[in-house]
Motif scaffolding. Structure first.
Motif, PDB file in Angstrom:
ATOM      1  N   GLN A 284      39.111  52.158  31.679  1.00 34.37           N
ATOM      2  CA  GLN A 284      38.993  53.344  32.670  1.00 34.37           C
ATOM      3  C   GLN A 284      37.600  53.311  33.228  1.00 34.37           C
ATOM      4  OE1 GLN A 284      40.069  56.714  30.323  1.00 34.37           O
ATOM      5  NE2 GLN A 284      42.101  56.058  29.315  1.00 34.37           N
ATOM      6  N   SER A 285      36.879  52.386  32.576  1.00 33.76           N
ATOM      7  CA  SER A 285      35.301  52.551  33.039  1.00 33.76           C
ATOM      8  C   SER A 285      34.817  51.277  33.306  1.00 33.76           C
ATOM      9  CB  SER A 285      34.465  53.652  31.871  1.00 33.76           C
ATOM     10  OG  SER A 285      34.686  52.662  30.751  1.00 33.76           O
ATOM     11  N   THR A 286      35.449  50.076  32.604  1.00 33.54           N
ATOM     12  CA  THR A 286      34.707  48.646  32.704  1.00 33.54           C
ATOM     13  C   THR A 286      35.701  47.707  33.010  1.00 33.54           C
ATOM     14  OG1 THR A 286      33.121  47.362  31.733  1.00 33.54           O
ATOM     15  CG2 THR A 286      34.814  48.315  30.437  1.00 33.54           C
ATOM     16  N   SER A 287      35.392  46.552  33.438  1.00 36.04           N
ATOM     17  CA  SER A 287      36.250  45.488  33.750  1.00 36.04           C
ATOM     18  C   SER A 287      36.522  44.989  32.144  1.00 36.04           C
ATOM     19  CB  SER A 287      35.693  44.363  34.525  1.00 36.04           C
ATOM     20  OG  SER A 287      35.727  44.838  35.486  1.00 36.04           O
ATOM     21  N   VAL A 288      37.865  44.466  31.911  1.00 36.53           N
ATOM     22  CA  VAL A 288      38.321  43.920  30.672  1.00 36.53           C
ATOM     23  C   VAL A 288      38.895  42.477  30.904  1.00 36.53           C
ATOM     24  CG1 VAL A 288      39.589  44.185  28.451  1.00 36.53           C
ATOM     25  CG2 VAL A 288      38.675  46.001  29.549  1.00 36.53           C
ATOM     26  N   PHE A 289      38.681  41.380  30.392  1.00 43.78           N
ATOM     27  CA  PHE A 289      39.078  40.197  30.539  1.00 43.78           C
ATOM     28  C   PHE A 289      40.053  39.694  29.134  1.00 43.78           C
ATOM     29  CE2 PHE A 289      39.037  35.645  29.380  1.00 43.78           C
ATOM     30  CZ  PHE A 289      39.364  34.987  30.698  1.00 43.78           C
ATOM     31  N   ASN A 290      41.275  39.897  29.461  1.00 42.21           N
ATOM     32  CA  ASN A 290      42.457  39.512  28.405  1.00 42.21           C
ATOM     33  C   ASN A 290      42.936  38.277  28.556  1.00 42.21           C
ATOM     34  OD1 ASN A 290      41.941  41.900  27.175  1.00 42.21           O
ATOM     35  ND2 ASN A 290      44.058  42.749  27.656  1.00 42.21           N
TER      36      ASN A 290
ATOM     37  N   ARG B  52      31.235  44.933  39.566  1.00 39.05           N
ATOM     38  CA  ARG B  52      30.042  44.926  40.497  1.00 39.05           C
ATOM     39  C   ARG B  52      28.897  43.972  39.623  1.00 39.05           C
ATOM     40  NH1 ARG B  52      29.130  51.278  41.122  1.00 39.05           N
ATOM     41  NH2 ARG B  52      30.637  51.636  42.278  1.00 39.05           N
ATOM     42  N   ALA B  53      28.302  43.432  40.558  1.00 41.78           N
ATOM     43  CA  ALA B  53      27.215  42.338  40.151  1.00 41.78           C
ATOM     44  C   ALA B  53      26.302  42.739  39.146  1.00 41.78           C
ATOM     45  CB  ALA B  53      26.274  42.212  41.386  1.00 41.78           C
ATOM     46  N   HIS B  54      26.071  41.933  37.864  1.00 38.81           N
ATOM     47  CA  HIS B  54      25.478  42.170  36.971  1.00 38.81           C
ATOM     48  C   HIS B  54      26.228  43.185  35.780  1.00 38.81           C
ATOM     49  CE1 HIS B  54      22.410  39.720  38.891  1.00 38.81           C
ATOM     50  NE2 HIS B  54      22.249  40.647  39.789  1.00 38.81           N
ATOM     51  N   ASN B  55      27.209  43.749  36.289  1.00 34.17           N
ATOM     52  CA  ASN B  55      27.982  44.603  35.200  1.00 34.17           C
ATOM     53  C   ASN B  55      28.597  43.663  34.283  1.00 34.17           C
ATOM     54  OD1 ASN B  55      27.380  46.833  36.508  1.00 34.17           O
ATOM     55  ND2 ASN B  55      29.201  47.294  36.913  1.00 34.17           N
ATOM     56  N   PRO B  56      28.615  44.127  32.798  1.00 40.19           N
ATOM     57  CA  PRO B  56      29.418  43.241  31.844  1.00 40.19           C
ATOM     58  C   PRO B  56      30.847  43.400  31.984  1.00 40.19           C
ATOM     59  CG  PRO B  56      28.545  45.124  30.900  1.00 40.19           C
ATOM     60  CD  PRO B  56      28.012  45.515  32.431  1.00 40.19           C
TER      61      PRO B  56
ATOM     62  N   ALA C 151      36.688  28.162  34.454  1.00 38.68           N
ATOM     63  CA  ALA C 151      37.776  28.096  35.428  1.00 38.68           C
ATOM     64  C   ALA C 151      38.049  29.133  36.151  1.00 38.68           C
ATOM     65  CB  ALA C 151      38.982  27.268  34.700  1.00 38.68           C
ATOM     66  N   ALA C 152      38.065  30.291  35.625  1.00 35.41           N
ATOM     67  CA  ALA C 152      38.371  31.633  35.839  1.00 35.41           C
ATOM     68  C   ALA C 152      37.481  32.207  36.843  1.00 35.41           C
ATOM     69  CB  ALA C 152      39.016  32.500  35.005  1.00 35.41           C
ATOM     70  N   LYS C 153      36.144  31.805  36.843  1.00 32.72           N
ATOM     71  CA  LYS C 153      34.962  32.228  37.495  1.00 32.72           C
ATOM     72  C   LYS C 153      34.718  33.779  37.137  1.00 32.72           C
ATOM     73  CE  LYS C 153      35.864  29.607  41.767  1.00 32.72           C
ATOM     74  NZ  LYS C 153      37.123  28.750  41.487  1.00 32.72           N
ATOM     75  N   ILE C 154      34.520  33.626  35.740  1.00 32.49           N
ATOM     76  CA  ILE C 154      34.263  34.866  35.124  1.00 32.49           C
ATOM     77  C   ILE C 154      32.796  34.850  34.448  1.00 32.49           C
ATOM     78  CG2 ILE C 154      34.738  36.759  33.378  1.00 32.49           C
ATOM     79  CD1 ILE C 154      36.813  36.601  35.447  1.00 32.49           C
ATOM     80  N   ALA C 155      31.800  35.289  35.410  1.00 37.34           N
ATOM     81  CA  ALA C 155      30.426  35.144  35.024  1.00 37.34           C
ATOM     82  C   ALA C 155      29.726  36.120  33.757  1.00 37.34           C
ATOM     83  CB  ALA C 155      29.440  35.105  36.250  1.00 37.34           C
ATOM     84  N   PRO C 156      28.953  35.763  33.172  1.00 35.62           N
ATOM     85  CA  PRO C 156      28.233  36.720  32.231  1.00 35.62           C
ATOM     86  C   PRO C 156      27.639  37.886  33.146  1.00 35.62           C
ATOM     87  CG  PRO C 156      27.147  34.686  32.290  1.00 35.62           C
ATOM     88  CD  PRO C 156      27.963  34.567  33.266  1.00 35.62           C
TER      89      PRO C 156
END
Length: 151
Positions: free
Chosen positions: A57-63, A29-33, A96-101
């Motif tokens: 299980q509870s948050t997005s993870v970028f590997n 979701r917007a503004h979630n880390p 490049a992957a469009k992964i914003a803070p």
């Protein structure tokens, strides 16, 4: 490049090579880390599967796999790249992957040095937290040599 969907793995093109990226966890979701895992220099992010599964299980993870690991293509100068260059590559990869803070960075061993260099490339407000697991510092190589010499 369209946004990477959670649960999918893709190759993201940089200037000279492509890197493997996997997003896991619930849709962000917007503004979630999003958690970024930076493994040690000789390690694959796949060694963090248990941690990734638990976090996802509870948050997005970028590997992501650094050049030459997993499905990632080798970089032309893979053997000589500095922590600064690896951090800059991570920064380009996120763009490049469009992964914003915002980001939460989890790093291990030499990944700690890469994480600190990555922090220098970004605003402090881009981060929500850091987890350093047995992280090295820039002084580790000289300390390690001194410990061996006195053993």
């Amino acid at each position: 490049m369209p946004p990477i969907k959670p649960g999918s793995t893709t190759l993201v093109a940089l200037e000279s090579h492509k890197l493997e990226v996997t997003i896991l966890g619930p849709p962000r979701r917007a503004h979630n880390p999003i958690v970024i895992i930076i493994p040690g220099i000789t390690s694959s992010v796949k060694e963090w599967a248990t941690v990734t599964k638990s976090l996802a299980q509870s948050t997005s993870v970028f590997n992501y796999e650094r050049a030459g690991y997993g499905l990632s293509e080798p970089a032309l100068d893979s053997d000589t790249r500095t922590a600064e260059e690896l951090a800059a590559e991570l920064d380009r990869l996120l763009s490049a992957a469009k992964i914003a803070p915002p980001y939460i960075v989890v790093c291990h061993s030499y990944g700690g040095i890469i994480a600190r260099e990555f922090m220098r490339l970004r605003k402090l407000t881009d981060f929500k937290g850091f987890v350093f697991v047995d992280a090295n510092t820039e002084e580790t190589p000289s300390t390690f040599v001194m410990e061996i010499a006195t053993a």
